[in-house]
Design a protein around this motif. Structure first.
Motif, PDB file in Angstrom:
ATOM      1  N   THR A 110       0.828  -1.196   0.000  1.00 17.44           N
ATOM      2  CA  THR A 110       0.000   0.000   0.000  1.00 17.44           C
ATOM      3  C   THR A 110       0.868   1.253   0.000  1.00 17.44           C
ATOM      4  OG1 THR A 110      -0.147  -0.129   2.413  1.00 17.44           O
ATOM      5  CG2 THR A 110      -1.966  -1.079   1.148  1.00 17.44           C
ATOM      6  N   LEU A 111       0.428   2.250  -0.773  1.00 13.12           N
ATOM      7  CA  LEU A 111       1.161   3.507  -0.913  1.00 13.12           C
ATOM      8  C   LEU A 111       0.183   4.664  -0.784  1.00 13.12           C
ATOM      9  CD1 LEU A 111       3.681   5.233  -1.776  1.00 13.12           C
ATOM     10  CD2 LEU A 111       2.909   4.887  -4.141  1.00 13.12           C
ATOM     11  N   LEU A 112       0.495   5.614   0.091  1.00  9.48           N
ATOM     12  CA  LEU A 112      -0.283   6.846   0.199  1.00  9.48           C
ATOM     13  C   LEU A 112       0.445   7.946  -0.561  1.00  9.48           C
ATOM     14  CD1 LEU A 112      -2.521   8.667   1.403  1.00  9.48           C
ATOM     15  CD2 LEU A 112      -1.010   9.008   3.391  1.00  9.48           C
ATOM     16  N   VAL A 113      -0.270   8.623  -1.454  1.00 10.52           N
ATOM     17  CA  VAL A 113       0.282   9.746  -2.198  1.00 10.52           C
ATOM     18  C   VAL A 113      -0.483  10.997  -1.797  1.00 10.52           C
ATOM     19  CG1 VAL A 113       0.725  10.736  -4.468  1.00 10.52           C
ATOM     20  CG2 VAL A 113       0.852   8.248  -4.145  1.00 10.52           C
ATOM     21  N   THR A 114       0.187  11.958  -1.187  1.00  8.17           N
ATOM     22  CA  THR A 114      -0.460  13.237  -0.904  1.00  8.17           C
ATOM     23  C   THR A 114      -0.269  14.152  -2.117  1.00  8.17           C
ATOM     24  OG1 THR A 114       1.511  14.205   0.137  1.00  8.17           O
ATOM     25  CG2 THR A 114      -0.016  12.998   1.560  1.00  8.17           C
ATOM     26  N   GLY A 115      -1.264  14.975  -2.422  1.00 14.92           N
ATOM     27  CA  GLY A 115      -1.189  15.790  -3.629  1.00 14.92           C
ATOM     28  C   GLY A 115      -1.325  14.953  -4.882  1.00 14.92           C
ATOM     29  N   ALA A 116      -2.192  13.944  -4.830  1.00 13.90           N
ATOM     30  CA  ALA A 116      -2.286  12.968  -5.921  1.00 13.90           C
ATOM     31  C   ALA A 116      -2.885  13.530  -7.200  1.00 13.90           C
ATOM     32  CB  ALA A 116      -3.110  11.756  -5.462  1.00 13.90           C
ATOM     33  N   GLY A 117      -3.542  14.685  -7.135  1.00 13.48           N
ATOM     34  CA  GLY A 117      -4.202  15.211  -8.321  1.00 13.48           C
ATOM     35  C   GLY A 117      -3.374  16.148  -9.162  1.00 13.48           C
ATOM     36  N   GLY A 118      -2.122  16.427  -8.763  1.00 12.74           N
ATOM     37  CA  GLY A 118      -1.276  17.361  -9.491  1.00 12.74           C
ATOM     38  C   GLY A 118      -0.413  16.693 -10.537  1.00 12.74           C
ATOM     39  N   GLY A 119       0.556  17.451 -11.068  1.00 10.30           N
ATOM     40  CA  GLY A 119       1.391  16.955 -12.150  1.00 10.30           C
ATOM     41  C   GLY A 119       2.257  15.773 -11.766  1.00 10.30           C
ATOM     42  N   VAL A 120       2.954  15.863 -10.623  1.00  7.03           N
ATOM     43  CA  VAL A 120       3.766  14.737 -10.150  1.00  7.03           C
ATOM     44  C   VAL A 120       2.867  13.642  -9.611  1.00  7.03           C
ATOM     45  CG1 VAL A 120       5.565  14.011  -8.544  1.00  7.03           C
ATOM     46  CG2 VAL A 120       5.694  16.276  -9.586  1.00  7.03           C
ATOM     47  N   GLY A 121       1.850  14.034  -8.850  1.00  2.00           N
ATOM     48  CA  GLY A 121       0.992  13.056  -8.191  1.00  2.00           C
ATOM     49  C   GLY A 121       0.278  12.141  -9.153  1.00  2.00           C
ATOM     50  N   ASN A 122      -0.259  12.693 -10.234  1.00  2.00           N
ATOM     51  CA  ASN A 122      -1.021  11.828 -11.139  1.00  2.00           C
ATOM     52  C   ASN A 122      -0.104  10.830 -11.843  1.00  2.00           C
ATOM     53  OD1 ASN A 122      -1.050  12.161 -14.319  1.00  2.00           O
ATOM     54  ND2 ASN A 122      -0.641  14.212 -13.525  1.00  2.00           N
ATOM     55  N   ALA A 123       1.124  11.245 -12.173  1.00  2.00           N
ATOM     56  CA  ALA A 123       2.083  10.319 -12.779  1.00  2.00           C
ATOM     57  C   ALA A 123       2.489   9.240 -11.789  1.00  2.00           C
ATOM     58  CB  ALA A 123       3.309  11.088 -13.268  1.00  2.00           C
ATOM     59  N   LEU A 124       2.679   9.634 -10.546  1.00  2.00           N
ATOM     60  CA  LEU A 124       3.083   8.687  -9.513  1.00  2.00           C
ATOM     61  C   LEU A 124       2.021   7.619  -9.291  1.00  2.00           C
ATOM     62  CD1 LEU A 124       5.195   8.049  -7.306  1.00  2.00           C
ATOM     63  CD2 LEU A 124       3.912   9.532  -5.797  1.00  2.00           C
ATOM     64  N   VAL A 125       0.767   8.043  -9.216  1.00  2.00           N
ATOM     65  CA  VAL A 125      -0.321   7.081  -9.028  1.00  2.00           C
ATOM     66  C   VAL A 125      -0.345   6.077 -10.175  1.00  2.00           C
ATOM     67  CG1 VAL A 125      -2.823   6.807  -8.980  1.00  2.00           C
ATOM     68  CG2 VAL A 125      -1.746   8.621  -7.637  1.00  2.00           C
ATOM     69  N   GLN A 126      -0.210   6.566 -11.388  1.00  2.00           N
ATOM     70  CA  GLN A 126      -0.243   5.663 -12.537  1.00  2.00           C
ATOM     71  C   GLN A 126       0.893   4.648 -12.509  1.00  2.00           C
ATOM     72  OE1 GLN A 126      -1.214   7.574 -16.502  1.00  2.00           O
ATOM     73  NE2 GLN A 126      -0.893   9.414 -15.258  1.00  2.00           N
ATOM     74  N   LEU A 127       2.107   5.115 -12.209  1.00  2.00           N
ATOM     75  CA  LEU A 127       3.258   4.217 -12.204  1.00  2.00           C
ATOM     76  C   LEU A 127       3.158   3.175 -11.098  1.00  2.00           C
ATOM     77  CD1 LEU A 127       6.110   6.799 -12.895  1.00  2.00           C
ATOM     78  CD2 LEU A 127       5.116   5.161 -14.506  1.00  2.00           C
ATOM     79  N   ALA A 128       2.701   3.595  -9.915  1.00  2.00           N
ATOM     80  CA  ALA A 128       2.559   2.650  -8.808  1.00  2.00           C
ATOM     81  C   ALA A 128       1.450   1.650  -9.094  1.00  2.00           C
ATOM     82  CB  ALA A 128       2.288   3.409  -7.515  1.00  2.00           C
ATOM     83  N   ASP A 129       0.344   2.137  -9.642  1.00  2.00           N
ATOM     84  CA  ASP A 129      -0.759   1.234  -9.985  1.00  2.00           C
ATOM     85  C   ASP A 129      -0.309   0.216 -11.023  1.00  2.00           C
ATOM     86  OD1 ASP A 129      -3.721   0.560 -10.022  1.00  2.00           O
ATOM     87  OD2 ASP A 129      -3.447   1.143 -12.121  1.00  2.00           O
ATOM     88  N   HIS A 130       0.480   0.648 -12.001  1.00  2.00           N
ATOM     89  CA  HIS A 130       0.989  -0.267 -13.029  1.00  2.00           C
ATOM     90  C   HIS A 130       1.887  -1.338 -12.408  1.00  2.00           C
ATOM     91  CE1 HIS A 130       2.295  -1.583 -16.980  1.00  2.00           C
ATOM     92  NE2 HIS A 130       3.553  -1.452 -16.606  1.00  2.00           N
TER      93      HIS A 130
END
Length: 306
Positions: free
Chosen positions: A145-165
């Motif tokens: 499990t990974l918590l991303v704060t600021g998930a809706g911004g430029g870095v955050g949205n890329a981070l969510v996608q990469l972790a989900d992948h």
């Protein structure tokens, strides 16, 4: 004469201006690039205020804003190899990206793939590459499990996608207005704001294995105790707070090789840049205000050339 969007001294938005200035001249190891697009990032307005964090370099005023650029090579500095006039490239400029012309250092410049637009390429050198470096640093195991704060911004949205992948269960903290966007990325949305840690405990009763912080401040202080191992915290919101809490600032590779890898992820469909709005160079101030407000969704890009 070429135009550029600059800040004339440290301060707030009042120190910004669209000016005319000569195109810069490339020195050894540099490329002169006609800018086609420039990404907008929080670090841009932070540097305007006088921020001197890791990697920032003091520059004489006026200083051109912008830390991500994609464009076409116009001239080569001495001893440059591997590039030619007319090449389409992207990277981190040394003379600012909100301009018609800028300089890119060869060490952190990549060739733009034909299947990647200039607008999407300009979203990669800081935002997506930071996310890539962060996921590689945390190396979360599938099913963790990974918590991303600021998930809706430029870095955050890329981070969510990469972790989900990578098979990670991601919890994305963002405003209620960004709920649908965060969930579309593959994360479980958790509303940001006071009480965030309690809301995370409700949706993740099994605990959080790692945190990638993009908010800093009180948000980071509140969620850090969710971790059993403080070393599983990294932050791109600036030191020294993450270190004080037992974590670390995200370590940036800052290489052309990373840019090549991130671009390939976009071309192959693993990563979407989610550029949600573009602006002309004359609208650079408006773009920066949107990012500075903290309410921008996805990635904002300034489109400069034809």
């Amino acid at each position: 004469m070429p135009k550029a969007y600059v800040f004339t001294r440290n301060g707030g938005p009042e120190v910004e201006a669209l000016v005319e200035q000569d195109a810069p001249v490339p020195t050894p190891g540099e490329l002169l690039v006609a800018v086609r697009a420039a990404g907008v990032n929080p670090v841009d307005w932070k540097l305007r205020t006088g921020y001197t964090g890791p990697g920032s370099q003091p520059q004489p005023f006026p200083t051109v804003l912008g830390s991500e650029t994609a464009g076409v090579v116009q001239a080569l500095g001495p001893d440059v190899e591997g590039f030619a006039v007319g090449d389409e490239v992207f990277g981190t400029p040394v003379t600012g990206g909100y301009a018609e012309y800028t300089l890119l250092p060869v060490a952190v410049t990549a060739h733009k793939p034909a299947g990647l637009s200039f607008t999407d390429a300009a979203a990669l050198p800081v935002a997506a590459a930071t996310a890539y470096d962060g996921v590689r640093r945390l190396a979360p195991a599938p099913g963790s499990t990974l918590l991303v704060t600021g998930a809706g911004g430029g870095v955050g949205n890329a981070l969510v996608q990469l972790a989900d992948h990578a098979g990670v269960r991601v919890f994305g903290a963002a405003s209620a207005a960004k709920k649908d966007f965060v969930e579309s990325l593959g994360a479980v949305h958790v509303e940001s704001g006071a009480g965030l840690a309690d809301r995370v405990r409700v949706v993740a009763p099994g605990g959080i294995d790692a945190i990638f912080d993009l908010a800093g401040g009180d948000t980071l202080r509140e969620v850090a105790p969710l971790l059993a191992d403080p070393a599983a915290l990294i932050s791109a919101a600036g030191e020294p707070l993450p270190v004080e809490l037992g974590g670390a600032a995200v370590a940036r590779a800052r290489t052309a090789a990373v840019l090549d890898e991130v671009a390939d992820l976009v071309v192959t469909g693993v990563l979407r840049t989610h550029v949600t709005r573009t602006y002309p160079l004359t609208g650079a101030g408006e773009a920066l205000r949107a990012v500075e407000s903290g309410h921008a969704r996805g990635k904002l890009v300034i489109e400069v050339g034809a």
